[in-house]
Design an enzyme around this catalytic site. Structure first.
Site, PDB file in Angstrom:
ATOM      1  N   ASP A  94     -42.236 -36.121   3.462  1.00  0.00           N
ATOM      2  CA  ASP A  94     -42.106 -34.954   2.588  1.00  0.00           C
ATOM      3  C   ASP A  94     -40.609 -34.626   2.512  1.00  0.00           C
ATOM      4  O   ASP A  94     -39.814 -35.133   3.312  1.00  0.00           O
ATOM      5  CB  ASP A  94     -42.900 -33.802   3.224  1.00  0.00           C
ATOM      6  CG  ASP A  94     -42.613 -32.461   2.589  1.00  0.00           C
ATOM      7  OD1 ASP A  94     -42.628 -32.382   1.343  1.00  0.00           O
ATOM      8  OD2 ASP A  94     -42.372 -31.483   3.335  1.00  0.00           O
ATOM      9  N   ASP A 107     -38.995 -31.038   1.144  1.00  0.00           N
ATOM     10  CA  ASP A 107     -38.677 -29.640   1.483  1.00  0.00           C
ATOM     11  C   ASP A 107     -39.310 -29.254   2.808  1.00  0.00           C
ATOM     12  O   ASP A 107     -40.526 -29.308   2.970  1.00  0.00           O
ATOM     13  CB  ASP A 107     -39.160 -28.706   0.376  1.00  0.00           C
ATOM     14  CG  ASP A 107     -38.412 -28.945  -0.907  1.00  0.00           C
ATOM     15  OD1 ASP A 107     -37.197 -28.720  -0.921  1.00  0.00           O
ATOM     16  OD2 ASP A 107     -39.032 -29.385  -1.894  1.00  0.00           O
TER      17      ASP A 107
HETATM   18  C1  XBP Z   1     -41.962 -27.779  -1.603  1.00  0.00           C
HETATM   19  C2  XBP Z   1     -42.049 -26.900  -2.755  1.00  0.00           C
HETATM   20  C3  XBP Z   1     -41.073 -27.017  -3.815  1.00  0.00           C
HETATM   21  C4  XBP Z   1     -39.791 -26.270  -3.650  1.00  0.00           C
HETATM   22  C5  XBP Z   1     -39.238 -25.932  -5.005  1.00  0.00           C
HETATM   23  O1  XBP Z   1     -43.250 -28.208  -1.192  1.00  0.00           O
HETATM   24  O2  XBP Z   1     -42.967 -26.132  -2.871  1.00  0.00           O
HETATM   25  O3  XBP Z   1     -41.713 -26.460  -4.897  1.00  0.00           O
HETATM   26  O4  XBP Z   1     -39.995 -25.080  -2.907  1.00  0.00           O
HETATM   27  O5  XBP Z   1     -38.983 -27.070  -5.740  1.00  0.00           O
HETATM   28  P1  XBP Z   1     -43.463 -29.566  -0.392  1.00  0.00           P
HETATM   29  P2  XBP Z   1     -38.930 -26.997  -7.369  1.00  0.00           P
HETATM   30  O6  XBP Z   1     -42.429 -29.606   0.699  1.00  0.00           O
HETATM   31  O7  XBP Z   1     -44.843 -29.429   0.178  1.00  0.00           O
HETATM   32  O8  XBP Z   1     -43.339 -30.738  -1.339  1.00  0.00           O
HETATM   33  O9  XBP Z   1     -38.350 -25.680  -7.759  1.00  0.00           O
HETATM   34  O10 XBP Z   1     -38.059 -28.155  -7.767  1.00  0.00           O
HETATM   35  O11 XBP Z   1     -40.347 -27.149  -7.889  1.00  0.00           O
HETATM   36 MG    MG Z   2     -42.644 -29.449   2.758  1.00  0.00          MG
END
Ligand code: XBP
Ligand code: MG
Length: 238
Positions: free
Chosen positions: A7, A9
């Site tokens: 993953d 973020d």
């Molecule tokens: C991460 C997210 C992303 C970011 C924002 O979730 O929810 O939406 O917070 O990114 P995960 P964008 O780690 O579960 O993939 O603004 O580019 O959508």
């Molecule tokens: Mg995440």
């Protein structure tokens, strides 16, 4: 375990404060008085995807606005602006990888493991994060990059994991996903992908039922430790 699926973020890096600040920059640039502080943002993280998160915020904050004809375009423009602010922060070196992640990736590369990415974020965010922290060729280290631009529905739906598995030509049980959040874990479970949770400040305390293990940090996490974890889960499953 033939592949490790990362993953982005909250896993490769603690990006969420930079995302939050970029949303606030975009709101300010658009002349809006919306501001997301940390406690509020923690709640908004229930919804993945930036555009979806703005919409979710408006359901409480300004539901009438959601009925305007122009709302889709307004949210898209705000999100575009947010992405520009976020990428500038990444390019500035403001978002380092989580401690231990670089070492793990380098070790896995040296051992010729297949590496992949499964995220809900915007594609340019992934490229900028990898290039800023691992060098200009780092996107090429990953056999495939599943992101929010590749699939119509985001986590907790399994689509991005199913897309990655199809690209890799591997069965779910031949891979291990590294996630930080309940939404990521649910996506893995729906795809049948074994999942290790390493939580962070934003996701600590979420329900991680069904994870192979729940750890606090990537410091000292090696490929051998991941193999051992995966083997234990496999032994339980057969
Ligand atoms: C991460 C997210 C992303 C970011 C924002 O979730 O929810 O939406 O917070 O990114 P995960 P964008 O780690 O579960 O993939 O603004 O580019 O959508
Ligand atoms: Mg995440």
């Amino acid at each position: 375990m033939k592949a490790i699926i990362f993953d982005v973020d909250g896993t490769l890096a603690d990006t969420e404060d930079a995302h939050r600040e970029a949303f606030n920059d975009a709101f300010e640039a658009a002349g809006l008085d919306w501001r997301w502080d940390r406690p509020h943002y923690k709640k908004l993280l229930a919804v993945t995807g930036g555009k979806q998160r703005i919409r979710y915020y408006l359901e409480d904050h300004d539901p009438d606005r959601l009925r305007h004809d122009t709302i889709d375009a307004e949210i898209a423009a705000l999100h575009q602006s947010k992405t520009t602010f976020f990428v500038a922060r990444l390019n500035d070196g403001q978002v380092p990888l989580r401690p231990g992640i670089k070492e793990l990736i380098l070790e896995a590369r040296a051992k010729k493991m297949t590496l992949a990415i499964a995220t809900t974020t915007t594609p340019v965010n992934v490229t900028a994060l990898l290039e800023a922290n691992l060098g200009a060729d780092a996107t090429g280290w990953f056999s495939c990059i599943g992101d929010g631009g590749k699939v119509p529905v985001l986590k907790p739906q399994p689509d991005v994991y199913l897309w990655v598995l199809a690209q890799l030509g591997l069965a779910a049980g031949e891979t291990l996903a590294l996630e930080d959040s309940r939404n990521g874990l649910i996506a893995c479970r729906r795809a049948g992908v074994p999942c290790l949770i390493v939580h962070n400040e934003y996701t600590e305390g979420q329900d991680f039922t069904g994870a192979l293990a729940v750890w606090r940090s990537y410091r000292g996490v090696t490929v051998d430790k991941l193999h051992a974890l995966h083997a234990k889960a496999h032994a339980k499953a057969v």
